[in-house]
Design an enzyme around this catalytic site. Structure first.
Site, PDB file in Angstrom:
ATOM      1  N   GLY A 192       6.615  -9.756   3.347  1.00 51.84           N
ATOM      2  CA  GLY A 192       5.668  -9.252   4.329  1.00 51.84           C
ATOM      3  C   GLY A 192       4.237  -9.616   3.999  1.00 51.84           C
ATOM      4  O   GLY A 192       3.784  -9.412   2.873  1.00 51.84           O
ATOM      5  N   GLY A 194       0.616  -8.782   5.777  1.00 50.13           N
ATOM      6  CA  GLY A 194      -0.271  -8.241   6.796  1.00 50.13           C
ATOM      7  C   GLY A 194       0.188  -7.093   7.664  1.00 50.13           C
ATOM      8  O   GLY A 194      -0.625  -6.554   8.407  1.00 50.13           O
ATOM      9  N   CYS A 199      -3.542  -2.379   5.901  1.00 47.66           N
ATOM     10  CA  CYS A 199      -3.872  -3.777   5.598  1.00 47.66           C
ATOM     11  C   CYS A 199      -4.540  -4.433   6.796  1.00 47.66           C
ATOM     12  O   CYS A 199      -4.109  -4.256   7.932  1.00 47.66           O
ATOM     13  CB  CYS A 199      -2.595  -4.529   5.219  1.00 47.66           C
ATOM     14  N   ASP A 238       8.514  -5.255   2.971  1.00 48.49           N
ATOM     15  CA  ASP A 238       7.374  -4.477   2.508  1.00 48.49           C
ATOM     16  C   ASP A 238       6.291  -4.418   3.570  1.00 48.49           C
ATOM     17  O   ASP A 238       5.630  -5.407   3.852  1.00 48.49           O
ATOM     18  CB  ASP A 238       6.825  -5.104   1.212  1.00 48.49           C
ATOM     19  N   GLY A 239       6.115  -3.238   4.180  1.00 48.02           N
ATOM     20  CA  GLY A 239       5.004  -3.028   5.097  1.00 48.02           C
ATOM     21  C   GLY A 239       5.413  -2.927   6.550  1.00 48.02           C
ATOM     22  O   GLY A 239       6.408  -3.507   6.986  1.00 48.02           O
ATOM     23  N   ARG A 293      -6.581   7.792   7.726  1.00 44.67           N
ATOM     24  CA  ARG A 293      -6.125   9.184   7.624  1.00 44.67           C
ATOM     25  C   ARG A 293      -4.693   9.249   8.156  1.00 44.67           C
ATOM     26  O   ARG A 293      -4.438   8.911   9.304  1.00 44.67           O
ATOM     27  CB  ARG A 293      -7.042  10.082   8.450  1.00 44.67           C
TER      28      ARG A 293
END
Length: 364
Positions: A192, A194, A199, A238-239, A293
């Site tokens: 992954g 981005g 990110c 990942d991500g 957040r």
């Protein structure tokens, strides 16, 4: 797509394997300071998963990171990146690497730690001596071949030979790059570029591949390498995953495990106290991350196993995997990888739900 056979979700096997070690759940907490500290790493291990501690972060720079984390989470949005850059200019201390690994091991958890390629040889040896169980080399884009004259690039083949513990390398998104990293000795790959919620690489650098495509290409490289060598190298998406549905799609695309950040930044055990920031946010000249957040959703146990009190898919991720597996007729993660899928690209929006809601990481 739903299958022609269905299975009782309570009777499926969601475990996965890395270098002969079996892990109860195929989920890894990402090496981000708002996500993983020793406390969360210990709890994640107790629950059957893995959590990666970032050796480039505040836990290896500050003996008492709580005050530093307070400064990050209490900063205004306009000042957050500047404050993070300042905090991360503090030197990394070798004794703190040893201390954090000891804390995790003392708590009964597997100690998984990461560093960028430039520090991998040094930190890999320190981590191994300190008792780490897995070492991760991770940057925005990592390749087997790297050209540089200002410094000596890490020799990943040499690094692998020097380590007696598993070596995970990332991040990567193409078939050819995955294959080369497998050939130099990676024990697993992080897939992954981005898509992560915190990110901004796609906005800042224009780099990225949709996660389903990246995962499918990596899985194809894994399968080719396995047929050629008999060595199975897991691929870890990942991500970009915040819900159970996102995670299930990653497995259906070919992943052996997933690495998650923002979903676990919402755990009561997470160091970020409801905030999450990208690994490249501290970059001195070109930040490629932002502070977002995410709020507090519940305990790590609840995020992984429920019970869920919302209908948005952010709680009981393992329950979602089990139910999905039952619906497609898969009794193992390997079988879930064979599920028929329909692909639609969402490169500009995947994983960005928090950024979109707060209008972050985009031109103001």
């Amino acid at each position: 797509m739903p299958g022609t056979l269905t299975v009782n979700p309570n009777e499926v096997d969601v475990s996965w394997e890395l270098c002969g070690h079996q892990y109860g759940i195929p989920i890894i907490a990402a090496a981000m300071d708002g996500v993983v500290g020793p406390k969360l790493a210990i709890e994640m291990g107790r629950l059957g998963g893995l959590a990666v501690l970032n050796l480039e972060g505040v836990f290896s720079r500050y003996a008492n990171p709580e005050d530093v984390l307070d400064r990050i989470v209490s900063a205004s949005q306009e000042e957050a990146t500047k404050i993070i850059q300042s905090i991360y200019s503090e030197p990394i201390k070798e004794e703190l690497i040893h201390q954090r690994i000891r804390e995790i091991k003392k708590g009964g958890g597997p100690a998984v730690v990461s560093s960028i390629p430039q520090r991998a040889e040094r930190f890999g040896q320190i981590a191994q001596e300190a008792g780490a169980d897995i070492f991760v080399v991770q940057s925005t884009v990592t390749t087997a071949r790297h050209v540089a004259t200002e410094y000596t690039p890490v020799d990943l083949r040499k690094l692998k030979k020097s380590l007696a513990i598993p070596l995970v390398i990332g991040n990567v998104v193409t078939y050819e790059a995955c294959l080369e990293l497998m050939e130099v000795g990676a024990d697993a790959l992080l897939i992954g570029v981005g898509p992560g919620a915190a990110c901004t690489s796609r906005e800042v650098l224009g780099l990225g591949v949709p996660q389903v495509t990246a995962t499918a290409d990596a899985a194809a490289a894994r399968d080719f390498h396995y047929k050629k060598t008999g060595c199975y190298i897991p691929v870890i998406t990942d991500g970009g995953m915040t819900t159970g549905g996102d995670v299930c799609k990653a497995f259906a695309s070919g992943a052996d495990a997933v690495m998650i950040g923002s979903a676990f930044a919402r755990a009561t055990e997470a160091p970020g106290r409801g905030y999450h920031w990208g690994m490249a946010t501290p970059h001195a000249n070109l930040p490629r991350g932002t502070r977002i957040r995410v709020g507090i959703a519940g305990s790590l146990d609840q995020i992984l196993f429920g019970p869920a009190f919302t209908e948005d898919g952010t709680l009981n991720l393992v329950g979602a995997i089990r139910t999905c597996m039952g619906s497609v007729g898969a009794q193992s993660i390997r079988e879930l990888q064979q599920t028929e899928i329909i692909i639609a690209p969402t490169i500009k929006t995947e994983g960005k739900v928090f950024q979109q809601a707060q209008k972050l990481g985009r031109p103001r």
